[in-house]
Each structure stands twice: as C-alpha cells, then as structure tokens.
Design a protein around this motif. Structure first.
Motif, short mmCIF file in Angstrom:
data_model
loop_
_atom_site.label_atom_id
_atom_site.label_comp_id
_atom_site.label_asym_id
_atom_site.label_seq_id
_atom_site.Cartn_x
_atom_site.Cartn_y
_atom_site.Cartn_z
N ARG A 151 0.84 -1.21 0.00
CA ARG A 151 0.00 0.00 0.00
C ARG A 151 0.88 1.26 0.00
N LEU A 152 1.91 1.26 0.82
CA LEU A 152 2.79 2.42 0.92
C LEU A 152 3.50 2.69 -0.41
N LEU A 153 4.03 1.65 -1.03
CA LEU A 153 4.72 1.83 -2.31
C LEU A 153 3.77 2.28 -3.41
N ARG A 154 2.57 1.70 -3.42
CA ARG A 154 1.59 2.09 -4.44
C ARG A 154 1.27 3.58 -4.33
N ASP A 155 1.04 4.04 -3.11
CA ASP A 155 0.72 5.46 -2.93
C ASP A 155 1.92 6.34 -3.25
N TYR A 156 3.12 5.87 -2.92
CA TYR A 156 4.32 6.65 -3.24
C TYR A 156 4.48 6.80 -4.75
N LEU A 157 4.33 5.70 -5.47
CA LEU A 157 4.53 5.75 -6.92
C LEU A 157 3.48 6.61 -7.61
N ARG A 158 2.30 6.72 -7.00
CA ARG A 158 1.25 7.56 -7.57
C ARG A 158 1.28 8.99 -7.03
N GLY A 159 2.25 9.29 -6.18
CA GLY A 159 2.37 10.64 -5.63
C GLY A 159 1.28 10.99 -4.64
N LEU A 160 0.78 9.99 -3.91
CA LEU A 160 -0.37 10.20 -3.02
C LEU A 160 -0.01 10.26 -1.54
N LEU A 161 1.28 10.20 -1.20
CA LEU A 161 1.63 10.26 0.22
C LEU A 161 1.43 11.68 0.74
N PRO A 162 0.73 11.84 1.87
CA PRO A 162 0.42 13.17 2.39
C PRO A 162 1.46 13.67 3.40
N ASP A 163 1.22 14.86 3.91
CA ASP A 163 1.94 15.40 5.07
C ASP A 163 3.45 15.40 4.90
N GLY A 164 3.93 15.67 3.69
CA GLY A 164 5.36 15.69 3.46
C GLY A 164 6.01 14.33 3.36
N GLN A 166 5.92 12.13 1.01
CA GLN A 166 6.48 11.84 -0.30
C GLN A 166 7.97 12.19 -0.31
N GLU A 167 8.28 13.38 0.20
CA GLU A 167 9.67 13.84 0.22
C GLU A 167 10.49 13.04 1.23
N ILE A 168 9.90 12.75 2.39
CA ILE A 168 10.62 11.98 3.41
C ILE A 168 10.98 10.59 2.88
N PHE A 169 10.01 9.96 2.23
CA PHE A 169 10.24 8.63 1.67
C PHE A 169 11.34 8.66 0.62
N GLN A 170 11.28 9.65 -0.27
CA GLN A 170 12.28 9.77 -1.33
C GLN A 170 13.68 9.97 -0.74
N GLN A 171 13.78 10.84 0.27
CA GLN A 171 15.08 11.11 0.88
C GLN A 171 15.62 9.89 1.61
N GLU A 172 14.74 9.12 2.24
CA GLU A 172 15.18 7.98 3.03
C GLU A 172 15.62 6.81 2.16
N PHE A 173 14.87 6.53 1.08
CA PHE A 173 15.15 5.32 0.30
C PHE A 173 15.81 5.58 -1.05
N LYS A 174 15.61 6.79 -1.59
CA LYS A 174 16.23 7.16 -2.88
C LYS A 174 15.95 6.11 -3.96
N LEU A 175 14.70 5.68 -4.04
CA LEU A 175 14.29 4.67 -5.00
C LEU A 175 13.52 5.32 -6.14
N THR A 176 13.88 5.00 -7.36
CA THR A 176 13.10 5.44 -8.51
C THR A 176 12.00 4.43 -8.79
N ARG A 177 11.07 4.83 -9.65
CA ARG A 177 10.03 3.90 -10.09
C ARG A 177 10.65 2.64 -10.69
N GLU A 178 11.69 2.83 -11.48
CA GLU A 178 12.35 1.70 -12.13
C GLU A 178 13.01 0.79 -11.10
N ASP A 179 13.62 1.37 -10.07
CA ASP A 179 14.23 0.57 -9.00
C ASP A 179 13.19 -0.33 -8.34
N ILE A 180 12.06 0.26 -8.00
CA ILE A 180 11.02 -0.47 -7.28
C ILE A 180 10.45 -1.60 -8.13
N LEU A 181 10.13 -1.29 -9.38
CA LEU A 181 9.55 -2.31 -10.25
C LEU A 181 10.55 -3.42 -10.55
#
Length: 283
Positions: A151-164, A166-181
């Motif tokens: 659920r978390l990854l699906r919302d991240y990839l769709r840009g649906l994470l709220p309350d900042g 999206q940015e926190i997740f990106q900074q912590e994991f540095k994963l692109t869509r291609e990396d995840i898939l």
C-alpha cells in the motif's frame, strides 16, 4: 543436543538446547521453500551457522518454516538440514504450528502470524484443525508487512503520500520507479522487499496516514480472514510476529472491535517454542 528453529520468510530464530537445559540462541536467514531450493538453504546455513555449534553432536532438528505447506515443500528444507546435521533426526513443520504451540501450548484456541506474511488457524492443543488460506502476498496476506508495504509503495509511486511523506520517503530510500519495479518483478524475494517498508510506517506513526494504513490492513485481515472462522468470537486473539507486536495497540483495538478478547501478542515464538519442546523431552 537438539536444535529448534522458527523460520520466517526473512529470518530464522534458532535455539541450541542441551541435555542440561542450557540454551544458546542465534539467527540465520529465513528459508521459505517458495523462494529457495535445497542447495540455497545449505549454502546459507554453511555461511551463517555459528562456528561454535558442534554439528555432529546435534541429534534432533525441529524446524518450523514459512511456506511449508506440503510434504514436498517440507522436504526441500529437510534435505538441507540432513546434509548439514548428518547425525540428526530432522522434523520440518509449518511455522503456523510453531505459533500455535508457542502461543497456546497444549490448550486449544486461535493463533495468528502477522510478520512478513500472514497466517492463522484454529488449534486443538495438538494439531491445526482449521485454516483460512492467506493466499500469499500476491492475492492476500492481509495485515502483514508485505501488505502494508505494498500500500505504501503504491501510494508513493502515484504521488499520493500526504503530510510531506512523499519527500521523506524519497530522501530515506532514494528509489526510482524503475528501482522499485525491478525489485518487485525481476529480483528474488519481492515479499521481503515489500515487508521492509512496514518499518517506515512504524517510524512515522505520528503521522495519521501511517496509522491509518496499518489500521486498514488489520481491519482487512479481520474482514477477509478472521471473521471466516466458525464462532471466532468464542476464542481469544493470539498473535506472533513483528508487525503484530510493533503495532499491537492498533491490532488489539481492531480485535476488540471485532468481538475478540486479546490474549498473547508476542514478537517471536522461539522462547515459548523451546519451552514446549523442553516439556516434551521431560515426558
């Protein structure tokens, strides 16, 4: 000397028990026969077993593993254990039986696992008598780490994470869509990859979104699995696993909302499982 192990999809917790009752604990990787073969298990054990373990002195191995859903699957692991511990009698059972024995001992009741994956059962004090199939991480595993991570990854990839987030997740994991898939569709152990993100929701539990997706995961677990057990409200709710334990307040609330009193919620079955086998040795 006997070895007792509780093997999840991610980690196996072991205890070395000698005749005097002394216990030595250690960990290896998890060995789910859906994702690993005999040769892979042998290689991992050779690499990860403690150097101090006297393998030739091991007379029994009791390994309870995730994914041990048939005799054929059990043999994948048993064959590896016999190679590594040539003097031992090897018994491989499902990790669900380990959970029931650890949570309930010889008493009948309801037992569940909420870790990387999900499972549950009714237990009569000796054997599992009823099981609603969790269907694995593709189709089910509601409430598990892989379910929450999906659920978390699906919302991240769709840009649906709220309350900042999206940015926190990106900074912590540095994963692109291609990396995840790529990790999900081309690399081994995608269930473990999904489940690794459950910790993110725990670390950010102060944000309502994280609390909500955990609650929704547990509510779905009850709606799709627990409520399909006959007379489920007659039993206490007992659970093992890191996800169930880390989010035990939310899980307890959902259980009570569904009419079940809460019994034991513990992180790992290994201590109680060793005590069960110690009791069997004394009979």
């Amino acid at each position: 000397m006997i070895l007792i192990a509780d093997g999840g999809s991610t980690k196996s917790s072991w205890c070395q028990l000698d005749e005097a009752g002394h216990r030595v604990y250690f960990n290896t990787e998890g060995y789910n026969p859906d994702f690993i073969n005999t040769e892979g298990v042998v290689a991992s054990l050779e690499k990860n077993l403690p150097d101090t373990l006297p393998r030739q002195q091991v007379t029994e191995v009791h390994y309870y593993g995730a994914g041990v859903s048939s005799a054929k699957k059990a043999e994948v692991l048993a064959k590896a254990m016999r190679q590594v511990f040539p003097q031992a009698r090897v018994v491989v059972d499902h990790d669900l039986l380990a959970s029931a024995r650890a949570l309930l001992g010889r008493q009948p009741g309801f037992a569940a696992i909420l870790g990387t994956g999900t499972n549950s059962c009714l237990y009569d004090g000796t054997k599992i008598t009823y099981n609603v199939d969790s269907l694995g991480y593709f189709l089910g595993d509601e409430g598990s780490g892989s379910f929450i991570g999906k659920r978390l990854l699906r919302d991240y990839l769709r840009g649906l994470l709220p309350d900042g987030l999206q940015e926190i997740f990106q900074q912590e994991f540095k994963l692109t869509r291609e990396d995840i898939l790529d990790r999900l569709y081309n690399q081994p152990l995608p269930n473990r990859f999904l489940a690794s993100f459950a910790k993110f929701t725990y670390d950010h539990n102060n944000i309502s979104y994280c609390r909500e997706i955990v609650l929704q995961g547990f509510e779905t677990f009850f709606a799709n699995i627990v409520r399909h057990y006959p007379r489920y409200q007659d039993y206490t709710f007992n659970c093992i696993g890191s996800v169930g334990y880390n989010f035990r307040d939310a899980l307890s609330q959902v259980a009570r909302d569904n009419g079940m009193e809460v019994g034991k919620i513990i992180r790992s079955p290994i201590d109680d499982l060793v005590s069960f086998h110690e009791g069997e040795l004394k009979k």
